[in-house]
Design an enzyme around this catalytic site. Sequence first.
Site, mmCIF file in Angstrom:
data_model
loop_
_atom_site.group_PDB
_atom_site.id
_atom_site.type_symbol
_atom_site.label_atom_id
_atom_site.label_comp_id
_atom_site.label_asym_id
_atom_site.label_seq_id
_atom_site.Cartn_x
_atom_site.Cartn_y
_atom_site.Cartn_z
ATOM 1 N N ARG A 261 58.594 -11.924 14.209
ATOM 2 C CA ARG A 261 57.670 -12.988 14.613
ATOM 3 C C ARG A 261 56.828 -13.429 13.428
ATOM 4 N NH1 ARG A 261 55.884 -10.888 20.690
ATOM 5 N NH2 ARG A 261 58.044 -10.541 21.362
ATOM 6 N N ARG A 276 49.865 -5.923 15.068
ATOM 7 C CA ARG A 276 50.588 -7.192 15.053
ATOM 8 C C ARG A 276 51.252 -7.360 13.705
ATOM 9 N NH1 ARG A 276 49.867 -12.088 18.286
ATOM 10 N NH2 ARG A 276 48.419 -10.801 19.455
ATOM 11 N N GLU A 348 48.252 -4.265 24.446
ATOM 12 C CA GLU A 348 49.403 -4.653 25.259
ATOM 13 C C GLU A 348 50.666 -4.004 24.692
ATOM 14 O OE1 GLU A 348 49.983 -8.899 25.525
ATOM 15 O OE2 GLU A 348 52.119 -8.588 25.898
ATOM 16 N N SER A 351 55.134 -6.311 28.704
ATOM 17 C CA SER A 351 54.900 -7.515 29.471
ATOM 18 C C SER A 351 56.107 -7.661 30.381
ATOM 19 C CB SER A 351 54.794 -8.691 28.508
ATOM 20 O OG SER A 351 54.409 -9.840 29.207
ATOM 21 N N ARG A 390 52.787 -0.266 19.131
ATOM 22 C CA ARG A 390 51.591 0.039 19.907
ATOM 23 C C ARG A 390 51.727 1.348 20.660
ATOM 24 N NH1 ARG A 390 50.221 -6.216 21.628
ATOM 25 N NH2 ARG A 390 49.960 -6.906 19.464
#
Length: 421
Positions: A261, A276, A348, A351, A390
């Site tokens: 990403r 991130r 997070e 998801s 994470r």
Amino acid sequence: MLDIRVIRDNPDLVKKGTALKRVEADVDAILALDTQRRSTLTRADELKSERNTLSAEVGKLLKARENADDLKERVRQIGEEIKGLDEKADAIDAELRQSLLCVPNLPHESVPEGAGEEDNRVVRHWGEKPTFDFTPRPHWEIGEERGFIRFDQGARVSGSGFIVYAGAGAKLQRGLINFMLDMHVDRHGYREVQTPFLVTRDAMTGTGQLPKFEDQAYRVSEDDLFLIPTAEVPVTNLNREEILNGADLPLNLVCHTPCFRREAGAAGRENRGITRIHQFDKVEMVKVVRPEESYEQLDILLQQAEDVLQALGLHYRVVEICSGDLGFSNSRQFDLEVWAPGMDRYLEVSSCSNFTDYQARRMNMRFRREAKAKPEFVHTLNGSGLALPRTMIAVLEGYQQADGSIRVPEALRGFMGSDAI
RNA sequence: GGAGAGGUGGCCGAGUGGUUGAAGGCGACCGCCUCGAAAGCGGUUAAACCGUUUAAACCCGGUUUCCGGGGUUCGAAUCCCCGCCUCUCCGCCA
């Protein structure tokens, strides 16, 4: 994408849904294009019908060795008119599709209304925050000190936002991946797949990353391929353009891949350490199901993602995402947020979403209930199970000890071959 | 990367310019037969879009689709060009 007929018949419903999602979509422009498209098509079809009839007559005349020049000329003229209309219809079609691709999926009626992240609802908690008789440190300190995470080397090789796991850190990630995959395969009944990490523009469009979010993806311009931002893209697209056998549903697939990403504009304070980064690993679950069972399957999916955290003994909370924070293609979504004591916040890690028929329509992925039944669009879902960095943070920070060592969670001890690293 | 062959319906496989949306076979489904099944016999079996209709749909009428995109022609699965993919051989290489 949405069914044009739904937009046609219930434009207000669509306007309301996109407004709830806080996304701009010009429904009226789409309706106008749709009307234009249909009238053009009708005229073209009439002319084509005429051409087909007259052409057959030309054939008959020629077979009877009669002169057909006049008729030929007439058909030629009709042909030119058709060509013009076809070009017009194609242009309208392309524009309509582009517009349609930019309309988000509609939120499910149960989704709480809200403007953004701050309106998400915490549904429940599991476990408790670990307590320490010292101040727990953040993972970047631990990771750097112990050599588990080499920020310097990642940056040296690939620039900022890239990291290197080393030694026990590398092995820990490998253990986590194996653990997650095994759980989903052996306990949850998923089928494991390994897919390409580079995908076509069509695949990215199918799951909804394109055309709206192209700036977030890494692209290999030479071949117009994209580095996958999540395994969702290759795995969900596996059966695109297909009519599946209803007896084969639901499809439950699990896949471990790296994810890439660009995270344009996301640098900074909130994202210190490895929360991130541009490349990270993730184990992803994908479900392809019958429409009537997709919300039930979402609950199952969520539970299966939770199982991983529970088995690792990590405290987390379940968050229901409000309308304004819902993903572009999602109709309903739950996030799992794991507790990171060193950072003193929830992160997070998963998801879980239902996309209803939104992706299926983009991909043209359908199924047949019975032998002669009409094809219907499937529903697709996916959920992380889990994102590795994470999870890694939660383990490093949650299992840290005063001397800087990390206790290995029970579930991973067999793999790691020790109870601390 | 170079040379050659090929891409047709759920599958196999005919089809080289005009009732071919596509023969034949397999599979599937329905019916007959049977106590039941198999075999046998008969029938059915692509999708999308537009229109009509409807509560919704089916039916019905039309159009498109034989890998994709262009072209030739009154007319293209059939001829020509470009692209993609598969296979074989060569080269290269984890």
